[in-house]
Design a protein around this motif. Structure first.
Motif, PDB file in Angstrom:
ATOM      1  N   THR A  82     -13.391  13.391   9.954  1.00 37.39           N
ATOM      2  CA  THR A  82     -13.763  13.020   8.582  1.00 37.39           C
ATOM      3  C   THR A  82     -15.274  13.097   8.411  1.00 37.39           C
ATOM      4  N   THR A  83     -16.017  12.588   9.385  1.00 36.49           N
ATOM      5  CA  THR A  83     -17.482  12.609   9.321  1.00 36.49           C
ATOM      6  C   THR A  83     -18.015  14.028   9.441  1.00 36.49           C
ATOM      7  N   ALA A  84     -17.392  14.837  10.309  1.00 36.13           N
ATOM      8  CA  ALA A  84     -17.814  16.231  10.466  1.00 36.13           C
ATOM      9  C   ALA A  84     -17.673  16.993   9.146  1.00 36.13           C
ATOM     10  N   VAL A  85     -16.567  16.772   8.451  1.00 35.39           N
ATOM     11  CA  VAL A  85     -16.353  17.421   7.156  1.00 35.39           C
ATOM     12  C   VAL A  85     -17.416  16.973   6.151  1.00 35.39           C
ATOM     13  N   ALA A  86     -17.698  15.666   6.140  1.00 30.71           N
ATOM     14  CA  ALA A  86     -18.702  15.134   5.211  1.00 30.71           C
ATOM     15  C   ALA A  86     -20.087  15.736   5.472  1.00 30.71           C
ATOM     16  N   ARG A  87     -20.358  16.069   6.718  1.00 31.59           N
ATOM     17  CA  ARG A  87     -21.652  16.649   7.077  1.00 31.59           C
ATOM     18  C   ARG A  87     -21.699  18.161   6.895  1.00 31.59           C
ATOM     19  N   GLY A  88     -20.573  18.750   6.519  1.00 28.52           N
ATOM     20  CA  GLY A  88     -20.535  20.193   6.306  1.00 28.52           C
ATOM     21  C   GLY A  88     -20.364  21.006   7.560  1.00 28.52           C
ATOM     22  N   ALA A  89     -19.895  20.399   8.626  1.00 27.49           N
ATOM     23  CA  ALA A  89     -19.702  21.116   9.886  1.00 27.49           C
ATOM     24  C   ALA A  89     -18.596  22.161   9.746  1.00 27.49           C
ATOM     25  N   LYS A  90     -18.731  23.243  10.475  1.00 28.85           N
ATOM     26  CA  LYS A  90     -17.717  24.297  10.509  1.00 28.85           C
ATOM     27  C   LYS A  90     -17.009  24.362  11.864  1.00 28.85           C
ATOM     28  N   THR A  91     -17.715  23.878  12.914  1.00 29.29           N
ATOM     29  CA  THR A  91     -17.178  23.936  14.270  1.00 29.29           C
ATOM     30  C   THR A  91     -17.384  22.594  14.950  1.00 29.29           C
ATOM     31  N   VAL A  92     -16.353  22.110  15.630  1.00 32.36           N
ATOM     32  CA  VAL A  92     -16.479  20.900  16.432  1.00 32.36           C
ATOM     33  C   VAL A  92     -16.205  21.250  17.883  1.00 32.36           C
ATOM     34  N   VAL A  93     -16.776  20.460  18.792  1.00 31.11           N
ATOM     35  CA  VAL A  93     -16.639  20.733  20.215  1.00 31.11           C
ATOM     36  C   VAL A  93     -16.463  19.431  20.970  1.00 31.11           C
ATOM     37  N   CYS A  94     -15.702  19.484  22.061  1.00 37.60           N
ATOM     38  CA  CYS A  94     -15.543  18.289  22.902  1.00 37.60           C
ATOM     39  C   CYS A  94     -15.273  18.710  24.333  1.00 37.60           C
ATOM     40  N   ALA A  95     -15.587  17.815  25.248  1.00 43.96           N
ATOM     41  CA  ALA A  95     -15.145  17.916  26.637  1.00 43.96           C
ATOM     42  C   ALA A  95     -13.963  16.974  26.777  1.00 43.96           C
ATOM     43  N   SER A  96     -13.036  17.285  27.659  1.00 40.76           N
ATOM     44  CA  SER A  96     -11.830  16.467  27.700  1.00 40.76           C
ATOM     45  C   SER A  96     -11.117  16.558  29.035  1.00 40.76           C
ATOM     46  N   THR A  97     -10.455  15.454  29.397  1.00 39.67           N
ATOM     47  CA  THR A  97      -9.478  15.481  30.479  1.00 39.67           C
ATOM     48  C   THR A  97      -8.081  15.691  29.910  1.00 39.67           C
ATOM     49  N   GLY A  98      -7.991  15.886  28.594  1.00 37.33           N
ATOM     50  CA  GLY A  98      -6.702  16.237  27.999  1.00 37.33           C
ATOM     51  C   GLY A  98      -6.439  15.646  26.629  1.00 37.33           C
ATOM     52  N   ASN A  99      -6.440  14.334  26.515  1.00 32.82           N
ATOM     53  CA  ASN A  99      -6.070  13.700  25.258  1.00 32.82           C
ATOM     54  C   ASN A  99      -7.067  13.975  24.136  1.00 32.82           C
ATOM     55  N   THR A 100      -8.355  13.972  24.448  1.00 32.05           N
ATOM     56  CA  THR A 100      -9.357  14.245  23.415  1.00 32.05           C
ATOM     57  C   THR A 100      -9.204  15.665  22.886  1.00 32.05           C
ATOM     58  N   SER A 101      -8.948  16.602  23.792  1.00 32.65           N
ATOM     59  CA  SER A 101      -8.796  17.994  23.364  1.00 32.65           C
ATOM     60  C   SER A 101      -7.608  18.151  22.427  1.00 32.65           C
ATOM     61  N   ALA A 102      -6.499  17.494  22.741  1.00 31.75           N
ATOM     62  CA  ALA A 102      -5.312  17.581  21.892  1.00 31.75           C
ATOM     63  C   ALA A 102      -5.594  17.008  20.512  1.00 31.75           C
ATOM     64  N   SER A 103      -6.247  15.853  20.490  1.00 32.94           N
ATOM     65  CA  SER A 103      -6.529  15.192  19.222  1.00 32.94           C
ATOM     66  C   SER A 103      -7.546  15.972  18.398  1.00 32.94           C
ATOM     67  N   ALA A 104      -8.620  16.419  19.036  1.00 36.44           N
ATOM     68  CA  ALA A 104      -9.645  17.189  18.327  1.00 36.44           C
ATOM     69  C   ALA A 104      -9.054  18.457  17.734  1.00 36.44           C
ATOM     70  N   ALA A 105      -8.205  19.129  18.494  1.00 33.12           N
ATOM     71  CA  ALA A 105      -7.599  20.368  18.017  1.00 33.12           C
ATOM     72  C   ALA A 105      -6.684  20.109  16.821  1.00 33.12           C
ATOM     73  N   ALA A 106      -5.901  19.040  16.887  1.00 33.08           N
ATOM     74  CA  ALA A 106      -4.974  18.736  15.799  1.00 33.08           C
ATOM     75  C   ALA A 106      -5.712  18.373  14.514  1.00 33.08           C
ATOM     76  N   TYR A 107      -6.693  17.499  14.610  1.00 32.83           N
ATOM     77  CA  TYR A 107      -7.410  17.054  13.412  1.00 32.83           C
ATOM     78  C   TYR A 107      -8.304  18.165  12.848  1.00 32.83           C
ATOM     79  N   SER A 108      -8.801  19.027  13.727  1.00 35.62           N
ATOM     80  CA  SER A 108      -9.561  20.182  13.252  1.00 35.62           C
ATOM     81  C   SER A 108      -8.652  21.126  12.472  1.00 35.62           C
TER      82      SER A 108
END
Length: 359
Positions: free
Chosen positions: A78-104
């Motif tokens: 939500t904050t990334a969209v408000a800031r006008g971001a086009k790309t998000v990135v994360c490091a993950s052991t698994g759960n963060t990657s799944a969540s980031a990908a879904a919400y993106s």
């Protein structure tokens, strides 16, 4: 719908707890209706470990991507969209990657996830891939991946959605609100796994904010548990090559180290560690006494609770909550490997099945 034609269904954690979050009425909220997860009593498990108290499991597997990460990710995206971001990135052991990908995907953003090569459960990897994230395996551990993500964030070209992003913690604190809303007050103890340490930091913030509002009378003792092969906070120094069956908490240098130490110290709790053997014992015991399947990291606080019970450190009648961070199907390989059972192959007849049943 109610009689007035308005929808009273669960709105997701941002709209439910907007008063406590950095949003406004005009914020475009990116949500998959996360939150509102059950707080499940587990008397069979308590009896099996010789306890005499009320234990409730905050079962975060019921979130959209089957882990607690969705609470923080709805805020981060939500904050990334408000800031006008086009790309998000994360490091993950698994759960963060799944969540980031879904919400993106929900928000229409590009998502790039960095994973430690060979150190991610297949259930989690499958999610990141299916949601369409650019998935990169790093020849190193999680801490190496997070270092690169920090460096990418410094370029100004991407939005980092790891818990080093403070809005992630803001979203994750809503689980503490829900526990208190269900119980009518804070529990006496709250047990949870500690990997990158964002969750214990977030829960402590949530409990304190509810107390400051006068909604709860007391604060719980925060009981955080690491795996013995990945316990830098317990050891007092980063671990270069963390190893544990609980891959979700296989982190050698937690980003929220200071917040975790503060939560344990200020609440009168602790940060402890348990062995992989203790983790797998609790993992199987929960499944077989209560029919609840969790990812191995969830069993770290349960193993810690067993240790506390055996040491006589849990008063009778205590109210205890514990965070179950993710679903057991996130890591099916471990479940199959440690179950101790194999399917029985018989002829396709009633008699053959009855013989196996011993009837």
């Amino acid at each position: 719908m109610n009689s007035n034609g308005t929808d009273r269904s669960w709105p997701g954690v941002i709209r439910r707890y907007a008063k406590y979050l950095p949003v406004t009425e005009s914020t475009r909220v990116v949500t998959l209706m996360e939150g509102n997860t059950p707080l499940i009593p587990v008397p069979g498990f308590v009896k099996a470990i010789g306890g005499n108290f009320d234990l409730r499991l905050k079962y975060e597997a019921m979130n959209p991507t089957c882990s607690f990460k969705d609470r923080g990710m709805t805020m981060a995206i939500t904050t990334a969209v408000a800031r006008g971001a086009k790309t998000v990135v994360c490091a993950s052991t698994g759960n963060t990657s799944a969540s980031a990908a879904a919400y993106s995907a929900r928000a229409g953003l590009r998502c790039v996830v960095l994973l430690p090569e060979g150190k991610i459960a297949h259930g989690k990897l499958s999610q990141a891939l299916l949601y369409g994230a650019t998935t990169v395996s790093v020849r190193g551990n999680f801490d190496d991946a997070l270092r690169i993500v920090r460096e990418l964030g410094e370029t100004g070209l991407v939005e980092v959605v790891n818990s080093i992003n403070p809005v992630r913690i803001e979203g994750q604190k809503t689980a503490a609100f829900e526990i208190c809303d269900t119980l009518g007050d804070a529990p006496d103890f709250h047990f949870l796994p500690v990997g990158n340490a964002g969750n214990i930091t977030a829960y402590w913030r949530g409990f304190r904010e509810y107390q400051a509002e006068g909604i709860i009378r007391r604060l719980p003792r925060m009981m955080g548990w690491q795996a013995a092969g990945a316990d830098p906070i317990v050891q007092g120094h980063p671990i270069q090559h963390p190893e544990t069956v609980a891959t979700a908490i296989q982190i050698g240098n937690p980003a929220s180290w200071g917040g975790a130490v503060e939560a344990a110290r200020d609440s009168g709790g602790l940060i402890g560690s348990v062995s992989d053997e203790e983790i797998l014992f609790a993992y199987k015991l929960l499944a077989r006494t209560e029919g609840i399947m969790v990812e191995p990291a969830c069993a770290a606080p349960l193993a810690g609770l067993i240790r506390c019970v055996r040491a006589g450190e849990i008063p009778e009648g205590s109210v205890i909550s514990a965070t179950m961070t993710g679903h057991g199907l996130k890591d099916p390989d471990t479940a199959i490997r440690v179950s101790g059972f194999q399917p029985l192959v018989v002829a396709a007849t009633r008699e053959a099945v009855l013989a196996v049943m011993g009837v």
